[in-house]
Motif scaffolding. Structure first.
Motif, PDB file in Angstrom:
ATOM      1  N   ALA A 235       0.823  -1.205   0.000  1.00 40.43           N
ATOM      2  CA  ALA A 235       0.000   0.000   0.000  1.00 40.43           C
ATOM      3  C   ALA A 235       0.860   1.261   0.000  1.00 40.43           C
ATOM      4  O   ALA A 235       0.620   2.201  -0.787  1.00 40.43           O
ATOM      5  CB  ALA A 235      -0.937   0.000   1.203  1.00 40.43           C
ATOM      6  N   ASP A 236       1.870   1.306   0.851  1.00 40.09           N
ATOM      7  CA  ASP A 236       2.737   2.485   0.906  1.00 40.09           C
ATOM      8  C   ASP A 236       3.512   2.655  -0.393  1.00 40.09           C
ATOM      9  O   ASP A 236       3.646   3.783  -0.900  1.00 40.09           O
ATOM     10  CB  ASP A 236       3.717   2.360   2.075  1.00 40.09           C
ATOM     11  CG  ASP A 236       3.088   2.698   3.416  1.00 40.09           C
ATOM     12  OD1 ASP A 236       1.996   3.299   3.430  1.00 40.09           O
ATOM     13  OD2 ASP A 236       3.695   2.360   4.458  1.00 40.09           O
ATOM     14  N   THR A 237       4.054   1.571  -0.922  1.00 39.51           N
ATOM     15  CA  THR A 237       4.870   1.669  -2.135  1.00 39.51           C
ATOM     16  C   THR A 237       4.027   2.102  -3.320  1.00 39.51           C
ATOM     17  O   THR A 237       4.457   2.938  -4.126  1.00 39.51           O
ATOM     18  CB  THR A 237       5.568   0.324  -2.410  1.00 39.51           C
ATOM     19  OG1 THR A 237       6.312  -0.071  -1.261  1.00 39.51           O
ATOM     20  CG2 THR A 237       6.521   0.451  -3.596  1.00 39.51           C
ATOM     21  N   VAL A 238       2.835   1.560  -3.438  1.00 39.35           N
ATOM     22  CA  VAL A 238       1.950   1.958  -4.537  1.00 39.35           C
ATOM     23  C   VAL A 238       1.534   3.418  -4.391  1.00 39.35           C
ATOM     24  O   VAL A 238       1.464   4.161  -5.382  1.00 39.35           O
ATOM     25  CB  VAL A 238       0.729   1.026  -4.606  1.00 39.35           C
ATOM     26  CG1 VAL A 238      -0.330   1.575  -5.557  1.00 39.35           C
ATOM     27  CG2 VAL A 238       1.155  -0.368  -5.044  1.00 39.35           C
ATOM     28  N   ALA A 243       1.148   2.379  -9.071  1.00 44.27           N
ATOM     29  CA  ALA A 243       1.195   0.960  -9.422  1.00 44.27           C
ATOM     30  C   ALA A 243       1.945   0.708 -10.711  1.00 44.27           C
ATOM     31  O   ALA A 243       2.582  -0.342 -10.880  1.00 44.27           O
ATOM     32  CB  ALA A 243      -0.232   0.409  -9.528  1.00 44.27           C
ATOM     33  N   GLU A 244       1.898   1.670 -11.632  1.00 45.05           N
ATOM     34  CA  GLU A 244       2.556   1.477 -12.928  1.00 45.05           C
ATOM     35  C   GLU A 244       4.082   1.465 -12.805  1.00 45.05           C
ATOM     36  O   GLU A 244       4.776   1.125 -13.769  1.00 45.05           O
ATOM     37  CB  GLU A 244       2.117   2.571 -13.905  1.00 45.05           C
ATOM     38  CG  GLU A 244       2.648   3.965 -13.620  1.00 45.05           C
ATOM     39  CD  GLU A 244       1.932   4.708 -12.487  1.00 45.05           C
ATOM     40  OE1 GLU A 244       2.347   5.832 -12.164  1.00 45.05           O
ATOM     41  OE2 GLU A 244       0.940   4.153 -11.941  1.00 45.05           O
ATOM     42  N   ARG A 245       4.596   1.784 -11.631  1.00 43.24           N
ATOM     43  CA  ARG A 245       6.034   1.731 -11.389  1.00 43.24           C
ATOM     44  C   ARG A 245       6.369   0.719 -10.290  1.00 43.24           C
ATOM     45  O   ARG A 245       7.390   0.831  -9.628  1.00 43.24           O
ATOM     46  CB  ARG A 245       6.560   3.122 -11.022  1.00 43.24           C
ATOM     47  CG  ARG A 245       6.502   4.125 -12.182  1.00 43.24           C
ATOM     48  CD  ARG A 245       6.784   5.532 -11.703  1.00 43.24           C
ATOM     49  NE  ARG A 245       8.140   5.668 -11.168  1.00 43.24           N
ATOM     50  CZ  ARG A 245       8.562   6.728 -10.471  1.00 43.24           C
ATOM     51  NH1 ARG A 245       7.713   7.726 -10.206  1.00 43.24           N
ATOM     52  NH2 ARG A 245       9.800   6.798 -10.033  1.00 43.24           N
ATOM     53  N   CYS A 246       5.530  -0.295 -10.157  1.00 44.26           N
ATOM     54  CA  CYS A 246       5.762  -1.369  -9.189  1.00 44.26           C
ATOM     55  C   CYS A 246       5.667  -2.716  -9.892  1.00 44.26           C
ATOM     56  O   CYS A 246       4.902  -2.877 -10.837  1.00 44.26           O
ATOM     57  CB  CYS A 246       4.727  -1.329  -8.054  1.00 44.26           C
ATOM     58  SG  CYS A 246       4.809   0.137  -6.993  1.00 44.26           S
ATOM     59  N   LEU A 247       6.453  -3.697  -9.415  1.00 47.86           N
ATOM     60  CA  LEU A 247       6.373  -5.043  -9.958  1.00 47.86           C
ATOM     61  C   LEU A 247       6.580  -6.063  -8.849  1.00 47.86           C
ATOM     62  O   LEU A 247       7.278  -5.801  -7.873  1.00 47.86           O
ATOM     63  CB  LEU A 247       7.396  -5.269 -11.069  1.00 47.86           C
ATOM     64  CG  LEU A 247       8.877  -5.194 -10.693  1.00 47.86           C
ATOM     65  CD1 LEU A 247       9.679  -6.248 -11.456  1.00 47.86           C
ATOM     66  CD2 LEU A 247       9.441  -3.812 -11.019  1.00 47.86           C
ATOM     67  N   PHE A 248       5.965  -7.217  -9.036  1.00 48.18           N
ATOM     68  CA  PHE A 248       6.049  -8.314  -8.072  1.00 48.18           C
ATOM     69  C   PHE A 248       7.273  -9.183  -8.341  1.00 48.18           C
ATOM     70  O   PHE A 248       7.648  -9.432  -9.485  1.00 48.18           O
ATOM     71  CB  PHE A 248       4.786  -9.176  -8.169  1.00 48.18           C
ATOM     72  CG  PHE A 248       4.945 -10.552  -7.577  1.00 48.18           C
ATOM     73  CD1 PHE A 248       4.949 -10.727  -6.197  1.00 48.18           C
ATOM     74  CD2 PHE A 248       5.121 -11.666  -8.391  1.00 48.18           C
ATOM     75  CE1 PHE A 248       5.107 -11.995  -5.642  1.00 48.18           C
ATOM     76  CE2 PHE A 248       5.283 -12.931  -7.851  1.00 48.18           C
ATOM     77  CZ  PHE A 248       5.271 -13.096  -6.473  1.00 48.18           C
ATOM     78  N   GLY A 249       7.894  -9.675  -7.252  1.00 49.10           N
ATOM     79  CA  GLY A 249       8.946 -10.675  -7.358  1.00 49.10           C
ATOM     80  C   GLY A 249       8.871 -11.619  -6.167  1.00 49.10           C
ATOM     81  O   GLY A 249       8.550 -11.200  -5.054  1.00 49.10           O
ATOM     82  N   ALA A 267      -0.780 -13.856  -0.462  1.00 50.45           N
ATOM     83  CA  ALA A 267      -0.562 -12.649   0.350  1.00 50.45           C
ATOM     84  C   ALA A 267      -0.479 -11.408  -0.530  1.00 50.45           C
ATOM     85  O   ALA A 267      -1.065 -10.365  -0.206  1.00 50.45           O
ATOM     86  CB  ALA A 267       0.707 -12.805   1.182  1.00 50.45           C
ATOM     87  N   PHE A 268       0.250 -11.513  -1.631  1.00 52.04           N
ATOM     88  CA  PHE A 268       0.349 -10.361  -2.536  1.00 52.04           C
ATOM     89  C   PHE A 268      -0.980 -10.088  -3.238  1.00 52.04           C
ATOM     90  O   PHE A 268      -1.342  -8.932  -3.466  1.00 52.04           O
ATOM     91  CB  PHE A 268       1.466 -10.581  -3.551  1.00 52.04           C
ATOM     92  CG  PHE A 268       2.828 -10.201  -3.039  1.00 52.04           C
ATOM     93  CD1 PHE A 268       3.304  -8.904  -3.185  1.00 52.04           C
ATOM     94  CD2 PHE A 268       3.630 -11.130  -2.400  1.00 52.04           C
ATOM     95  CE1 PHE A 268       4.551  -8.543  -2.706  1.00 52.04           C
ATOM     96  CE2 PHE A 268       4.881 -10.787  -1.918  1.00 52.04           C
ATOM     97  CZ  PHE A 268       5.345  -9.484  -2.064  1.00 52.04           C
ATOM     98  N   GLY A 269      -1.699 -11.161  -3.584  1.00 55.48           N
ATOM     99  CA  GLY A 269      -3.008 -10.966  -4.193  1.00 55.48           C
ATOM    100  C   GLY A 269      -3.960 -10.249  -3.262  1.00 55.48           C
ATOM    101  O   GLY A 269      -4.700  -9.338  -3.680  1.00 55.48           O
ATOM    102  N   ALA A 270      -3.953 -10.621  -1.985  1.00 55.86           N
ATOM    103  CA  ALA A 270      -4.804  -9.948  -1.008  1.00 55.86           C
ATOM    104  C   ALA A 270      -4.380  -8.490  -0.818  1.00 55.86           C
ATOM    105  O   ALA A 270      -5.219  -7.595  -0.686  1.00 55.86           O
ATOM    106  CB  ALA A 270      -4.748 -10.695   0.333  1.00 55.86           C
ATOM    107  N   PRO A 274      -7.500  -4.286  -3.071  1.00 55.02           N
ATOM    108  CA  PRO A 274      -8.206  -2.999  -3.093  1.00 55.02           C
ATOM    109  C   PRO A 274      -7.914  -2.158  -4.339  1.00 55.02           C
ATOM    110  O   PRO A 274      -8.577  -1.133  -4.555  1.00 55.02           O
ATOM    111  CB  PRO A 274      -7.684  -2.289  -1.839  1.00 55.02           C
ATOM    112  CG  PRO A 274      -7.119  -3.365  -0.975  1.00 55.02           C
ATOM    113  CD  PRO A 274      -6.570  -4.372  -1.932  1.00 55.02           C
ATOM    114  N   LEU A 275      -6.937  -2.546  -5.136  1.00 60.11           N
ATOM    115  CA  LEU A 275      -6.545  -1.759  -6.304  1.00 60.11           C
ATOM    116  C   LEU A 275      -7.431  -2.079  -7.496  1.00 60.11           C
ATOM    117  O   LEU A 275      -8.151  -3.076  -7.518  1.00 60.11           O
ATOM    118  CB  LEU A 275      -5.077  -2.032  -6.632  1.00 60.11           C
ATOM    119  CG  LEU A 275      -4.076  -1.800  -5.502  1.00 60.11           C
ATOM    120  CD1 LEU A 275      -2.675  -2.225  -5.945  1.00 60.11           C
ATOM    121  CD2 LEU A 275      -4.086  -0.344  -5.051  1.00 60.11           C
ATOM    122  N   SER A 276      -7.328  -1.244  -8.517  1.00 59.84           N
ATOM    123  CA  SER A 276      -8.101  -1.472  -9.738  1.00 59.84           C
ATOM    124  C   SER A 276      -7.486  -2.601 -10.560  1.00 59.84           C
ATOM    125  O   SER A 276      -6.341  -3.009 -10.331  1.00 59.84           O
ATOM    126  CB  SER A 276      -8.127  -0.196 -10.582  1.00 59.84           C
ATOM    127  OG  SER A 276      -6.825   0.067 -11.115  1.00 59.84           O
TER     128      SER A 276
END
Length: 296
Positions: A235-238, A243-249, A267-270, A274-276
């Protein structure tokens, strides 16, 4: 959402890694006896089965520095045989007089998309990796990181909160290089003061348009998969980067010390629920595809 991209994982052969052979060495992520063994591509694929992951990016694992090309060659050979991974972040020593001698050797491997030299330094020796805290300000490193632009390769940036102003200066000095901030800036001080300092450092980095944040390794300092912690960091990072400058690893198999891949994805999906749809698509697919040159 199309297939998830794992923007940060490892495979390895124990014999190639100094820190996995000989006596146990203290590491940030605690006791690691369960992963002091080979972690081959097939086990990784078994771990992520039925999670929706369709592509992945391998990030270097600290082979002996003079074997940096051997690591890239082995991962390229693995990909040629198995179809995974889909991109490689290799190692190079950016403190060298001219890193291009190393980069030209890495160019032989078509999956190389970026390079990482870990710059993180901490007052706690257990968390310390780099030789000193101010390497982001070193003229040779700045000169060499800027040269990545000629190869169209990114730089995986790994620093702690106190180093973030220097890291932002490095990014400002290399405007034609994309910097991928490892592990969401490694928030290790989770006190209110520590979190506030981390958010301020992240905001300074986010002011650099060529920096994106990798949401990975969030169990590193707490040694567990904590969905509430993941949600807070996401939440803080987004909020700070967009979100367009974040990626999962995944940071597998390190995270395998305390969780399964399925539980990590959940966990990441949860955290992203709340995001679009567009924001989730960016975090789990399109940002990684763009910065690592994976195509649509």
């Amino acid at each position: 959402m199309s297939g998830i991209i794992d923007g940060h994982h490892h495979i390895w052969r124990q014999a190639d890694l100094p820190w996995l052979t000989g006596p146990m060495q203290p590491r940030i992520f605690g006791a690691y006896e369960p992963i002091r063994r080979d972690y081959p591509i097939q086990e990784y694929l078994d771990d992520l089965r039925d999670t929706g992951v369709t592509r992945s990016v391998y990030v270097q694992t600290n082979w002996a520095n003079d074997r940096f090309e051997d690591e890239a060659a082995w991962v390229q050979e693995t990909a040629d045989e198995h179809g995974w991974p889909h991109a490689i972040v290799a190692y190079a020593n950016f403190a060298a007089d001219d890193v291009r001698l190393q980069l030209d050797r890495l160019k032989r491997y078509p999956l190389v998309r970026g390079v990482r030299m870990q710059l993180h330094w901490h007052e706690n020796p257990l968390y310390r990796f780099a030789g000193r805290p101010d390497l982001c300000l070193d003229p040779a490193i700045r000169r060499n990181v800027a040269r990545l632009a000629d190869y169209e390769w990114s730089f995986d940036l790994q620093v702690f909160t106190p180093q973030m102003p220097g890291a932002a200066n490095l990014a400002d000095a290399c405007p034609n290089v994309t910097f991928i901030l490892q592990h969401a800036g490694m928030p290790e001080d989770l006190s209110p003061v520590g979190r506030a300092a981390w958010r301020a450092g992240m905001a300074r980095l986010a002011a650099c348009p060529n920096v994106v944040a990798k949401l990975s390794g969030l169990g590193t300092f707490i040694h567990r998969n904590d969905p509430a912690h993941v949600a807070a960091v996401v939440a803080d990072t987004v909020t700070i980067f967009g979100a367009e400058r974040c990626l999962f690893g995944s940071n597998f198999p390190i995270e395998k010390l305390w969780t399964s891949y399925r539980e990590l994805i959940d966990a990441f999906g949860a955290a992203a629920a709340p995001l679009s749809d567009a924001q989730r698509q960016a975090i789990f697919t399109t940002t990684a595809a763009s910065v690592y040159g994976l195509g649509p």
